[in-house]
Design a protein around this motif. Structure first.
Motif, mmCIF file in Angstrom:
data_model
loop_
_atom_site.group_PDB
_atom_site.id
_atom_site.type_symbol
_atom_site.label_atom_id
_atom_site.label_comp_id
_atom_site.label_asym_id
_atom_site.label_seq_id
_atom_site.Cartn_x
_atom_site.Cartn_y
_atom_site.Cartn_z
ATOM 1 N N THR A 1 0.834 -1.210 0.000
ATOM 2 C CA THR A 1 0.000 0.000 0.000
ATOM 3 C C THR A 1 0.864 1.254 0.000
ATOM 4 O O THR A 1 0.558 2.229 -0.685
ATOM 5 C CB THR A 1 -0.922 0.007 1.232
ATOM 6 O OG1 THR A 1 -1.666 -1.214 1.288
ATOM 7 C CG2 THR A 1 -1.894 1.176 1.158
ATOM 8 N N ALA A 2 1.948 1.222 0.764
ATOM 9 C CA ALA A 2 2.855 2.371 0.798
ATOM 10 C C ALA A 2 3.454 2.634 -0.579
ATOM 11 O O ALA A 2 3.600 3.797 -1.000
ATOM 12 C CB ALA A 2 3.958 2.135 1.821
ATOM 13 N N CYS A 3 3.784 1.565 -1.295
ATOM 14 C CA CYS A 3 4.314 1.724 -2.659
ATOM 15 C C CYS A 3 3.253 2.315 -3.583
ATOM 16 O O CYS A 3 3.558 3.160 -4.442
ATOM 17 C CB CYS A 3 4.775 0.373 -3.193
ATOM 18 S SG CYS A 3 6.234 -0.299 -2.348
ATOM 19 N N LEU A 4 2.004 1.908 -3.396
ATOM 20 C CA LEU A 4 0.925 2.438 -4.230
ATOM 21 C C LEU A 4 0.663 3.919 -3.931
ATOM 22 O O LEU A 4 0.335 4.684 -4.836
ATOM 23 C CB LEU A 4 -0.361 1.634 -4.006
ATOM 24 C CG LEU A 4 -0.347 0.177 -4.484
ATOM 25 C CD1 LEU A 4 -1.635 -0.523 -4.081
ATOM 26 C CD2 LEU A 4 -0.166 0.106 -5.995
ATOM 27 N N LEU A 5 0.807 4.297 -2.665
ATOM 28 C CA LEU A 5 0.542 5.691 -2.269
ATOM 29 C C LEU A 5 1.751 6.599 -2.457
ATOM 30 O O LEU A 5 1.631 7.809 -2.293
ATOM 31 C CB LEU A 5 0.095 5.737 -0.803
ATOM 32 C CG LEU A 5 -1.209 5.008 -0.457
ATOM 33 C CD1 LEU A 5 -1.486 5.108 1.034
ATOM 34 C CD2 LEU A 5 -2.375 5.582 -1.252
ATOM 35 N N GLU A 6 2.895 6.029 -2.784
ATOM 36 C CA GLU A 6 4.123 6.815 -2.890
ATOM 37 C C GLU A 6 4.015 7.883 -3.972
ATOM 38 O O GLU A 6 4.571 8.985 -3.842
ATOM 39 C CB GLU A 6 5.306 5.886 -3.180
ATOM 40 C CG GLU A 6 6.650 6.585 -3.339
ATOM 41 C CD GLU A 6 7.066 7.346 -2.088
ATOM 42 O OE1 GLU A 6 7.922 8.249 -2.214
ATOM 43 O OE2 GLU A 6 6.554 7.038 -0.999
ATOM 44 N N TRP B 1 4.129 13.543 -5.207
ATOM 45 C CA TRP B 1 3.482 14.686 -5.885
ATOM 46 C C TRP B 1 3.310 15.855 -4.927
ATOM 47 O O TRP B 1 3.551 17.011 -5.298
ATOM 48 C CB TRP B 1 2.128 14.239 -6.423
ATOM 49 C CG TRP B 1 1.391 15.326 -7.165
ATOM 50 C CD1 TRP B 1 1.627 15.767 -8.427
ATOM 51 C CD2 TRP B 1 0.320 16.121 -6.658
ATOM 52 N NE1 TRP B 1 0.762 16.786 -8.758
ATOM 53 C CE2 TRP B 1 -0.060 17.024 -7.685
ATOM 54 C CE3 TRP B 1 -0.368 16.149 -5.449
ATOM 55 C CZ2 TRP B 1 -1.091 17.941 -7.519
ATOM 56 C CZ3 TRP B 1 -1.394 17.067 -5.286
ATOM 57 C CH2 TRP B 1 -1.744 17.952 -6.315
ATOM 58 N N LEU B 2 2.893 15.590 -3.684
ATOM 59 C CA LEU B 2 2.735 16.670 -2.705
ATOM 60 C C LEU B 2 4.080 17.299 -2.357
ATOM 61 O O LEU B 2 4.169 18.522 -2.174
ATOM 62 C CB LEU B 2 2.079 16.126 -1.433
ATOM 63 C CG LEU B 2 0.590 15.766 -1.533
ATOM 64 C CD1 LEU B 2 0.104 15.163 -0.225
ATOM 65 C CD2 LEU B 2 -0.255 16.977 -1.897
ATOM 66 N N VAL B 3 5.128 16.474 -2.290
ATOM 67 C CA VAL B 3 6.458 17.003 -1.961
ATOM 68 C C VAL B 3 6.973 17.897 -3.087
ATOM 69 O O VAL B 3 7.506 18.994 -2.839
ATOM 70 C CB VAL B 3 7.436 15.836 -1.699
ATOM 71 C CG1 VAL B 3 8.864 16.364 -1.562
ATOM 72 C CG2 VAL B 3 7.035 15.074 -0.438
ATOM 73 N N LYS B 4 6.808 17.452 -4.339
ATOM 74 C CA LYS B 4 7.348 18.206 -5.477
ATOM 75 C C LYS B 4 6.463 19.388 -5.872
ATOM 76 O O LYS B 4 6.956 20.466 -6.169
ATOM 77 C CB LYS B 4 7.530 17.273 -6.671
ATOM 78 C CG LYS B 4 8.568 16.178 -6.443
ATOM 79 C CD LYS B 4 8.651 15.228 -7.623
ATOM 80 C CE LYS B 4 9.649 14.108 -7.380
ATOM 81 N NZ LYS B 4 9.702 13.135 -8.508
ATOM 82 N N GLN C 1 4.762 15.863 6.316
ATOM 83 C CA GLN C 1 3.463 16.470 5.999
ATOM 84 C C GLN C 1 2.758 15.728 4.866
ATOM 85 O O GLN C 1 1.542 15.507 4.926
ATOM 86 C CB GLN C 1 3.665 17.939 5.614
ATOM 87 C CG GLN C 1 4.110 18.832 6.758
ATOM 88 C CD GLN C 1 4.459 20.239 6.292
ATOM 89 O OE1 GLN C 1 4.880 20.440 5.151
ATOM 90 N NE2 GLN C 1 4.290 21.202 7.175
ATOM 91 N N ALA C 2 3.519 15.363 3.846
ATOM 92 C CA ALA C 2 2.918 14.649 2.717
ATOM 93 C C ALA C 2 2.386 13.285 3.138
ATOM 94 O O ALA C 2 1.279 12.885 2.760
ATOM 95 C CB ALA C 2 3.949 14.492 1.592
ATOM 96 N N VAL C 3 3.168 12.567 3.931
ATOM 97 C CA VAL C 3 2.741 11.246 4.390
ATOM 98 C C VAL C 3 1.494 11.357 5.259
ATOM 99 O O VAL C 3 0.541 10.577 5.116
ATOM 100 C CB VAL C 3 3.877 10.546 5.163
ATOM 101 C CG1 VAL C 3 3.359 9.299 5.881
ATOM 102 C CG2 VAL C 3 4.996 10.172 4.215
ATOM 103 N N ILE C 4 1.474 12.334 6.170
ATOM 104 C CA ILE C 4 0.300 12.516 7.030
ATOM 105 C C ILE C 4 -0.940 12.839 6.205
ATOM 106 O O ILE C 4 -2.034 12.297 6.441
ATOM 107 C CB ILE C 4 0.566 13.626 8.073
ATOM 108 C CG1 ILE C 4 1.618 13.161 9.079
ATOM 109 C CG2 ILE C 4 -0.722 14.007 8.792
ATOM 110 C CD1 ILE C 4 2.022 14.237 10.080
ATOM 111 N N SER C 5 -0.794 13.703 5.194
ATOM 112 C CA SER C 5 -1.933 14.093 4.360
ATOM 113 C C SER C 5 -2.484 12.906 3.578
ATOM 114 O O SER C 5 -3.699 12.643 3.581
ATOM 115 C CB SER C 5 -1.518 15.206 3.397
ATOM 116 O OG SER C 5 -1.060 16.342 4.097
ATOM 117 N N VAL C 6 -1.596 12.185 2.908
ATOM 118 C CA VAL C 6 -2.033 11.044 2.099
ATOM 119 C C VAL C 6 -2.583 9.935 2.988
ATOM 120 O O VAL C 6 -3.625 9.333 2.679
ATOM 121 C CB VAL C 6 -0.864 10.523 1.238
ATOM 122 C CG1 VAL C 6 -1.266 9.246 0.509
ATOM 123 C CG2 VAL C 6 -0.449 11.586 0.226
#
Length: 343
Positions: free
Chosen positions: A31-36, A41-44, A52-57
């Motif tokens: 799942t982490a690979c699928l959400l990566e 995208w949020l980081v870039k 922050q990106a991980v928490i949001s997703v």
């Protein structure tokens, strides 16, 4: 050299041994690979930090899964409990309203048969109905027991969520750690294979989800129009048996239609047959396109791998069969497996 192969073999055997005990972690990693992609995208795009990106997703994923799961599970559990309460009388009602009148009509046209023969046939049918009744009661009891196993599932699910969050945070570091042990040439091959497998794996899940959702919607709408009870539960059952290559929607809808006609409910019986035809035709039209687009392998290869996998190792083969085809095709594209011969 042989020591390296022995060491690698021991690691591989150990991994296979630990797989059954590590399913929440494995699913969390996948799942982490699928959400990566969303995290990157949020980081870039929005200059989020990794945290922050991980928490949001992660929050969006959990909320979407919770809302969908809550309403789906609530509906299915309610209908399962209601159905389990009515199961003891269902078969006997079926016998009284459909099978017994059929026997009486057959008796009328079979007056020349001895009375003892007729009684023997009726006793045999009654015994069969009783056996089916006992089987259905046991089945519903198993379903209720499955519902009571929810607390244990919630613990596994909590471990899955915690692992998903931590793996999402650590994914870049894990990637860098893996790269440190790979040569440049090996790294290119690994990335090529990983990208192909990731694309094919996502495509396989996407194809199954699309076809399952489509089947569920058609079954739910059709059963609702026909006024059938337990539409959500029965639609889910149709989706499950439709995934199995040996069964299909006909294993539920056709017997149900026959019983409905025997009970003089011609509208429901004909409607179920029409629904079966519609679902079958629509799936056969869409299925090749979905598989060829999502998997990158031919519909024939997907169908054969599903069938052989199921016949060899059961339900798990439905996943492993296509996975083997996808892995073979990926390794072939990466020139790791070379098939070049003439007869």
């Amino acid at each position: 050299m042989w020591k390296k192969w022995v060491f690698a073999s021991v690691i591989i055997i150990g991994i296979f041994f630990l797989i059954p005990y590590s399913l929440p972690i494995i699913f969390a990693f996948l799942t982490a690979c699928l959400l990566e992609g969303s995290v990157s995208w949020l980081v870039k795009k929005w200059n989020f930090s990794r945290l922050q990106a991980v928490i949001s997703v992660f929050t969006g994923y959990v909320l979407a899964m919770s809302v969908l799961g809550y309403y789906l599970i609530l509906l299915i559990v309610q209908q399962t409990i209601t159905l389990s309460e009515k199961t003891p009388t269902f078969v006997k009602d079926l016998y009284t309203t459909a099978i017994r009148p059929l026997i009486r009509r057959w008796e009328f046209y079979s007056k020349d048969l001895p009375v003892d023969v007729m009684k023997s046939i009726e006793v045999a049918i009654e015994n069969t109905i009783t056996s089916i009744d006992v089987f259905l009661q046991g089945l519903m009891q198993n379903i209720v027991n499955l519902v009571t196993a929810v607390p244990g599932f919630l613990i596994e699910f909590l471990i899955y969520l915690i692992a998903l969050f931590l793996i999402s945070l650590e994914l870049p570091r894990l990637k860098a750690s893996l790269e440190a042990h790979l040569k440049e040439q090996t790294k290119r091959k690994v990335y090529l294979v990983a990208n192909q497998l990731n694309k094919a794996g996502i495509g396989f899940l996407k194809a199954q989800v699309i076809l399952s959702i489509l089947t569920f919607i058609m079954a739910f709408v059709g059963l609702s129009i026909l006024g059938a009870p337990y539409t959500a539960l029965l639609s889910l059952l149709i989706v499950i048996v439709d995934i199995l290559p040996i069964l299909g929607t006909g294993s539920v809808l056709v017997p149900w239609a026959v019983f409905a006609i025997l009970q003089n409910n011609t509208f429901l019986g004909i409607g179920l047959i029409i629904l079966f035809i519609v679902i079958t035709v629509v799936r056969r039209i869409i299925e090749p396109k979905v598989y060829s687009t999502s998997l990158g392998i031919s519909p024939l290869a997907a169908l054969v791998s599903l069938y052989i996998g199921f016949k060899l190792i059961g339900l798990l083969g439905i996943i492993i069969g296509p996975a083997i085809v996808i892995i073979y095709d990926t390794l072939k594209k990466a020139n790791i497996i070379k098939v070049n011969f003439k007869v």
